[in-house]
Design a protein around this motif. Sequence first.
Motif, PDB file in Angstrom:
ATOM      1  N   ALA A 216       8.723   3.007   5.320  1.00 24.94           N
ATOM      2  CA  ALA A 216       8.148   3.989   4.376  1.00 24.94           C
ATOM      3  C   ALA A 216       8.627   5.401   4.685  1.00 24.94           C
ATOM      4  CB  ALA A 216       6.619   3.935   4.421  1.00 24.94           C
ATOM      5  N   ARG A 217       8.751   5.712   5.979  1.00 23.35           N
ATOM      6  CA  ARG A 217       9.255   7.052   6.348  1.00 23.35           C
ATOM      7  C   ARG A 217      10.661   7.236   5.815  1.00 23.35           C
ATOM      8  NH1 ARG A 217       7.411   5.709  11.542  1.00 23.35           N
ATOM      9  NH2 ARG A 217       5.209   6.246  11.601  1.00 23.35           N
ATOM     10  N   ALA A 218      11.480   6.192   5.955  1.00 17.91           N
ATOM     11  CA  ALA A 218      12.891   6.293   5.571  1.00 17.91           C
ATOM     12  C   ALA A 218      13.079   6.207   4.057  1.00 17.91           C
ATOM     13  CB  ALA A 218      13.684   5.182   6.256  1.00 17.91           C
ATOM     14  N   GLU A 219      12.356   5.319   3.404  1.00 20.75           N
ATOM     15  CA  GLU A 219      12.669   5.008   1.997  1.00 20.75           C
ATOM     16  C   GLU A 219      11.725   5.641   0.994  1.00 20.75           C
ATOM     17  OE1 GLU A 219      13.272   0.790   1.356  1.00 20.75           O
ATOM     18  OE2 GLU A 219      14.335   0.594   3.269  1.00 20.75           O
TER      19      GLU A 219
ATOM     20  N   TYR B 174       0.834  -1.213   0.000  1.00 19.94           N
ATOM     21  CA  TYR B 174       0.000   0.000   0.000  1.00 19.94           C
ATOM     22  C   TYR B 174       0.864   1.256   0.000  1.00 19.94           C
ATOM     23  CZ  TYR B 174      -2.269   4.104   1.724  1.00 19.94           C
ATOM     24  OH  TYR B 174      -2.649   5.418   1.853  1.00 19.94           O
ATOM     25  N   LEU B 175       1.870   1.281   0.861  1.00 22.28           N
ATOM     26  CA  LEU B 175       2.670   2.510   1.019  1.00 22.28           C
ATOM     27  C   LEU B 175       3.424   2.853  -0.265  1.00 22.28           C
ATOM     28  CD1 LEU B 175       3.678   1.744   4.674  1.00 22.28           C
ATOM     29  CD2 LEU B 175       2.517   3.855   3.931  1.00 22.28           C
ATOM     30  N   GLN B 176       3.861   1.848  -1.000  1.00 23.18           N
ATOM     31  CA  GLN B 176       4.520   2.117  -2.287  1.00 23.18           C
ATOM     32  C   GLN B 176       3.540   2.755  -3.271  1.00 23.18           C
ATOM     33  OE1 GLN B 176       6.108  -2.018  -2.477  1.00 23.18           O
ATOM     34  NE2 GLN B 176       7.885  -1.013  -3.349  1.00 23.18           N
TER      35      GLN B 176
END
Length: 362
Positions: A148-151, A106-108
């Motif tokens: 997700a925050r980092a990448e 989802y985050l991608q």
Amino acid sequence: MPDIHTRPHPDATVAAALDRLPRERLPELLRRIPKAELHIHIEGSLEPELIFSLAARNGVALPYDSVEALRAAYAFSDLQSFLDIYYAGASVLLHEADFHDMAWAYLQRAAADGVRRAEIFFDPQTHTERGVPIGTVIAGLSAALTKARAELGVDADLILCFLRHLSEEAAFETLDAALPYRDHFIGIGLDSSERGHPPSKFERVFARGRALGLHVVAHAGEEGPPAYIIEALDLLQTERIDHGVRCVDDPALVARLAAERMPLTVCPLSNVKLCVYPTMAEHKLPALLDAGLCATINSDDPAYFGGYMNQNWLDTFAALPQLGAREAWQLAANSFEAAFADADRKAAWRAEVDRVVLEVAG
Ligand SMILES: Nc1ncnc2[nH]cnc12
Ligand SMILES: [Zn+2]
């Protein structure tokens, strides 16, 4: 009315750019404009392909022969007809890695759609009822959010939802079980079958959540009457209303929501798929914006309803010619206004919205 004064307005340069943007450039603006997604059930992002691969990985039998057969079952007549399939799909989630993989997928997609901030619902009772420990659910989801925050540059947090077709006692047990992981979620919400399960049923558990310093939201006025929205506001003291579209049946409530700048997390594709509106052209989003409400666009259960954030934005604007670049700016600004993020980050995202408008308008 106070709404006119408190509703954010673009500054003069941005307003001029919005007004000169030709309609054919609107899809580019909708795709690129930074946005917050405030109404996404992570279990509703489970694509049929991932359901099948997790079923194989975990040795879970599915009542469908193929991805295509499962997808073909996604023809819903109302909320309950969807929920029956949605809970069955979630049965393939057993291990920490399963929850991680679902959230990461989802985050991608969210990152690709210009989502800078995601406030993600999860339904622990859907999993604990099958014997999956709540710690497994939260650990898997949290790991994906940290990555997700980092990448991906997506800032995301979790909101724990209680299933309203179950008892308030079960909601209390769920909240207690989640407390060792208090740092991993920012709020509580209320979802599942709305009709017959009014917010008043959960008044005490929401009071407990508020006392714990948790943010408070609730689904209300999706299929249920305006009275459920009023109960959510007065009894649960919600900070946002999820869906809320049926407020239009009560003009006094619309005026109150506008005056209070109470955000509504509207989900256009969901509303059409679950037959809240017969077609997108009949959606009431333009009327809600006209009334000065802090309405936002969200995907709800994107794997089941035909698309993620940008699909919702594109399909909504395509079907409703009243919505143009001004409304795109308003909806993006509303989404950051309504987000549970700190003021500095919200201001940075708002500034980015303006930069993108100026770039696309040329
Ligand atoms: N649209 C929706 N309404 C209520 N509960 C839900 N759970 C997942 N999606 C939902
Ligand atoms: Zn929802």
